[in-house]
Design an enzyme around this catalytic site. Structure first.
Site, short mmCIF file in Angstrom:
data_model
loop_
_atom_site.label_atom_id
_atom_site.label_comp_id
_atom_site.label_asym_id
_atom_site.label_seq_id
_atom_site.Cartn_x
_atom_site.Cartn_y
_atom_site.Cartn_z
N ASP A 1 29.30 37.55 42.32
CA ASP A 1 27.86 37.67 42.12
C ASP A 1 27.28 36.43 41.45
O ASP A 1 26.18 35.97 41.80
CB ASP A 1 27.53 38.91 41.28
CG ASP A 1 27.32 40.15 42.14
OD1 ASP A 1 26.89 40.00 43.30
OD2 ASP A 1 27.59 41.26 41.67
N GLU B 1 27.67 37.93 35.21
CA GLU B 1 27.54 37.64 36.64
C GLU B 1 26.13 37.23 37.05
O GLU B 1 25.85 37.12 38.26
CB GLU B 1 28.01 38.85 37.46
CG GLU B 1 27.47 40.18 36.99
CD GLU B 1 28.23 41.37 37.58
OE1 GLU B 1 28.90 41.21 38.61
OE2 GLU B 1 28.14 42.46 36.99
N HIS C 1 48.47 46.02 66.97
CA HIS C 1 48.72 46.78 65.75
C HIS C 1 50.21 46.83 65.43
O HIS C 1 50.59 46.89 64.25
CB HIS C 1 48.15 48.19 65.89
CG HIS C 1 46.66 48.23 65.71
ND1 HIS C 1 45.88 49.28 66.10
CD2 HIS C 1 45.82 47.32 65.16
CE1 HIS C 1 44.62 49.02 65.81
NE2 HIS C 1 44.56 47.84 65.24
N CYS D 1 37.04 37.62 37.04
CA CYS D 1 37.48 38.37 38.21
C CYS D 1 36.58 37.98 39.38
O CYS D 1 35.36 37.91 39.24
CB CYS D 1 37.42 39.88 37.97
SG CYS D 1 35.83 40.51 37.42
#
Length: 862
Positions: free
Chosen positions: A745, A721, A479, A792
């Site tokens: 999608d 979509e 980390h 998008c």
């Protein structure tokens, strides 16, 4: 709040009891049982459930405040709570009380039923508040003794199967975890936080590794399952909201916990033949593990953390061990320290979210959950009350056990989480000891040299003062390394211990790409490194310059480059990365991690804040898109056999018009004096967009009538979509002002491949010619109708796809903020005829792989 007076029954002061539960029925049952033990000699109030007929489970801080007020006594009020948000609601309720009354209110971690009965019996016998707390806390021990169990059954056990209430139906789901590092700290934190929101008892096991079931509300137990990418897990839930809990957890996992599975850029491994000048004393160069790329040249600054010192012990380095008589007071002292540590970590989380983004800052969500891990708290509480040990010794013992459990794991990645355990553990010990936190304060820009840095240390660094990091511990996946990369600080880990012999001010040069450190480098080495550093800085500056210019090709063709965002912080980051607007505001974030839907005013506040950050740049707000892989239990969106083909997107909103109308009112009100557009998701038919527009018109009429201003010329768009929307795009275009193609999608619907199913997800590739032809058809239909068309989806974040998106004639693309500079840089290398030629060739291919080959070949020639 009523006047501060003791509660008097038959002239005898008694303690007030408050029961806080998610379930009103449960709270009423506990109160009835308790009252039967003591008649009416103890005032008992309940604060349980919420005023929502559809989903009455939950807690409310004002209810808790009112319950405390009704039984308040200067002799004390004991508050007993069940799970999750009950504690937060109780803590919030205390803030409404005057400070002089807060000291008389005691939040108790005792088990709800047993604790309540023990508490009222003690209170009825005129015991003082400390005795009442002790009896409540010891209720579980008494129960264990009655069952013939020894004290070891109550101690910290990481791998043992938790007790499960067998009353009620148990449901289960099997899932494959597909995000890149599996259930590492950040997704494990999200998993535990999600599970804690529900009343059901939830367990999880790793089928692939053959583990036993563990508690889903324990960050350490979940992390120690060692769930990696591709592992199959089983989650079970028993209780009234079991189905909702499983649906929410399934959403988290199938959406990869919101993580991008693209492998991060890691520095290249060092060459094994790299010459290193040998020296028995102070070497002129050292080799470590590259952790964060970049060149840094600066004086050495040795970082020495202020050690924790203890007054009660001779060694002053180890926590003292001593006997305590008042175990209740000692437990309260540890709880106070834990609360202080939580506040410190919350501040660090907020700071990190602004500086490095929500995803990386989520490391500290795991730290917060560690402090709330019930297995730790129960073990610590039990040891204080049964062994009469002091808080420091108990906490150190618990931390050592957890660290040892991680150390015994075979997985090196999970072993690295010891650093987080130690980080959190030391923070609490510092609070208990009164030792202040060490602040890295350098007199001039320098390269920090240390044995190790905790994640908290690293997140607090100022990149303008700390130009590089050199430590002897760690790995490239720790980390500390992740945070250094996020801060843009070159870093090398795993260095030889000789580097700790350097004096402050010694000249250092480091290359975070190769892991090489030069001590007092020769002039020719400095010249070469400075040249390399200057070139890197020039490239970064050029990228930043391009990013803040319009998306423009070499022949001056412009395409709007917007950002996909899911929060206020995302929006600020998008502006910093050169976004020309927001092409997709995912409003689902407003509905997550809640038990009720956000109000109109709450939504309005967020939309206005985002619009203010954008400063007249366009903002496209997508209405609530739930269902499919996004389940929200309190809205009634649960599990379905085919969720992507089910009750989702606009279908849900049209069936729940009150949800949609609340959101539309907030969006319309926010649109006044801002450039806001509205977008409806998952449109498949003309009737759906017409129905959505009718509801919008109804809301506009209501606002008109109320005299509330809004942008009456606000544009309306839809997400394209699904294939049906593409094939009737000419009809849909007559209803709206713009299209935004959702390739995530669209790809899965065109290819009949669930993008959340690892076995077929690769088929759902937006660069497949079948998907590209759907995009082309949509663009042509939109332009023929005189509307603009955007896109998008994850495809826009790949610079390789830039010529395709440009050549298809899109007017706008919306992508993740971090990907904007690379996309604009790729566009700047192209001309429109070049992009169109690439698209023509790509559309003639028969696979996504061949499209990628063409893109690689053509871009290499440009």
């Amino acid at each position: 709040m009523k006047e501060s007076n003791p509660q008097l029954i038959n002239g005898v002061p008694v303690i007030g009891i408050v029961i806080v539960s998610h379930s009103r029925r449960l709270a009423e049952g506990v109160r009835e049982l308790a009252l039967q033990m003591v008649k009416d000699h103890v005032p008992i109030a309940i604060a349980a459930g919420i005023d929502d007929p559809a989903n009455p489970l939950g807690t409310d801080a004002m209810q808790v405040y009112e319950a405390i007020a009704s039984v308040y006594s200067d002799d004390g009020v004991l508050v007993l709570m069940d799970l999750g948000s009950a504690l937060m609601s109780a803590e919030m309720a205390l803030e409404f009380l005057p400070s002089e009354q807060q000291q008389h209110i005691h939040l108790c971690a005792a088990p709800l039923v047993e604790g309540a009965i023990a508490a009222v019996v003690a209170a009825a016998s005129s015991s003082d508040i400390q005795r009442v707390i002790t009896e409540a806390q010891g209720a579980l021990v008494a129960k264990a003794t009655q069952l013939g169990l020894d004290e070891s059954h109550l101690s910290l056990v990481i791998s043992e199967e938790p007790m499960i209430n067998d009353k009620g139906h148990t449901s289960q789901i099997r899932l494959t975890v597909s995000n890149r590092f599996g259930l590492h700290a950040r997704p494990a934190a999200q998993f535990v936080s999600c599970a804690a929101r529900f009343q059901s008892q939830i367990q999880v096991r790793n089928i692939t590794k053959g583990s036993e079931f563990v508690r889903a509300d324990s960050i350490n137990q979940v992390a120690m399952l060692g769930v990696r990418q591709g592992d199959e897990i089983v989650i079970t839930a028993t209780g009234s909201d079991a189905e909702e809990a499983l649906a929410a957890l399934q959403t988290l996992i199938t959406t990869n916990f919101g993580e991008d599975n693209t492998p991060p850029h890691l520095p290249i491994a060092p060459s094994p033949h790299l010459p290193i000048a040998p020296s028995p004393h102070l070497p002129t160069s050292l080799q470590g593990i590259p952790a964060s790329p970049g060149i840094a040249i600066a004086p050495c600054f040795r970082y020495r953390k202020t050690p924790i010192t203890w007054e009660q012990t001779t060694s002053r380095e180890q926590p003292p061990h001593y006997h305590v008589e008042d175990t209740t007071e000692e437990w309260q002292r540890l709880q106070t320290a834990l609360h202080t540590a939580q506040q410190e970590i919350q501040t660090l989380l907020s700071h990190s979210s602004i500086q490095i983004g929500d995803a990386e800052a989520a490391i500290f969500d795991a730290h917060l959950l560690f402090l709330a891990d019930p297995t730790l708290l129960e073990a610590a509480q039990q040891r204080i009350f049964t062994q009469h040990l002091n808080a420091e010794a108990v906490w150190q013992g618990v931390i050592n056990e957890v660290a040892s459990n991680y150390r015994r794991l075979d997985d090196p990645y999970l072993q690295e989480r010891i650093a987080d355990v130690v980080d959190v553990g030391q923070r609490v010990l510092r609070v208990l000891s009164g030792t202040p936190m060490t602040i890295v304060d350098v007199p001039q820009p320098a390269i920090l040299v240390a044995a190790d840095l905790t994640p908290s240390d690293t997140a607090s660094l100022d990149p303008t003062r700390i130009l590089g990091i050199c430590i002897t511990a760690g790995s490239a996946t720790s980390h500390t390394a992740i945070l250094a990369r996020s801060l843009g600080i070159p870093a090398i880990v795993g260095l030889p211990p000789e580097i700790l012999q350097l004096a402050d001010g010694a000249q250092l040069a480091i290359d975070g790409e190769t892991g090489r450190v030069w001590v007092e480098p020769e002039p020719e080495t400095l010249v070469a490194l400075r040249t390399q550093r200057d070139a890197q800085q020039a490239n970064r500056q050029q990228t930043r310059t391009i990013a803040h210019q319009p998306g423009m090709t070499r022949d001056r063709h412009q395409i709007s480059v917007f950002a996909n965002v899911s929060s206020i912080n995302d929006t600020q980051q998008a502006v910093n990365f050169g976004a020309e607007g927001v092409g997709l505001l995912r409003t689902e974030f407003l509905y997550l991690n809640r038990t009720t839907a956000p109000t109109e005013e709450q939504q309005l506040e967020v939309y206005q804040a985002i619009a203010q950050i954008l400063d007249h740049r366009p903002l496209i707000i997508r209405t609530l898109d739930v269902g499919g892989d996004k389940s929200i239990s309190y809205l009634g969106v649960g599990l379905e056999s085919n969720p992507f083909l089910g009750w989702r997107g606009i279908r849900f909103c049209l069936d729940r018009p009150h949800v949609l109308k609340t959101q539309l009112r907030a969006i319309l009100r926010a649109s006044f004096r801002h450039e806001i557009k509205i977008m409806f998701p998952m449109i498949t038919t003309v009737a759906e967009i017409q129905a959505a527009k009718a509801i919008l018109a109804e809301v506009q009429g209501e606002l008109h009538q109320a005299g509330v201003p809004f942008d009456e010329a606000m544009q309306i768009g839809i997400m394209v979509e699904v294939p049906s929307a593409v094939t009737i795009a000419d009809h849909l275009a007559r209803e709206v002002d713009f299209f935004s193609i959702g390739t995530n999608d669209l790809s899965q619907y065109v290819m009949a491949a669930d993008r959340t199913n690892p076995k077929v997800a690769k088929l759902a590739d937006a660069l497949h010619p079948a998907v590209l032809r759907m995009i082309q058809q949509t663009v042509e239909a939109g332009h023929a109708a005189g509307i603009w068309v955007g896109l998008c989806g994850e495809i826009a974040a790949d610079p390789l796809a830039a010529p395709i998106l440009l050549g298809l004639g899109l007017d706008e693309v919306s992508l993740s903020p971090q990907a904007i500079p690379a996309f604009k840089g790729a566009i700047a290398q192209l001309t429109m005829p070049q992009a169109q030629a690439i698209v023509t060739t790509a559309l003639q291919q028969d696979s996504a792989a061949k499209v990628r080959e063409i893109l690689n070949d053509d871009l290499h020639l440009i």
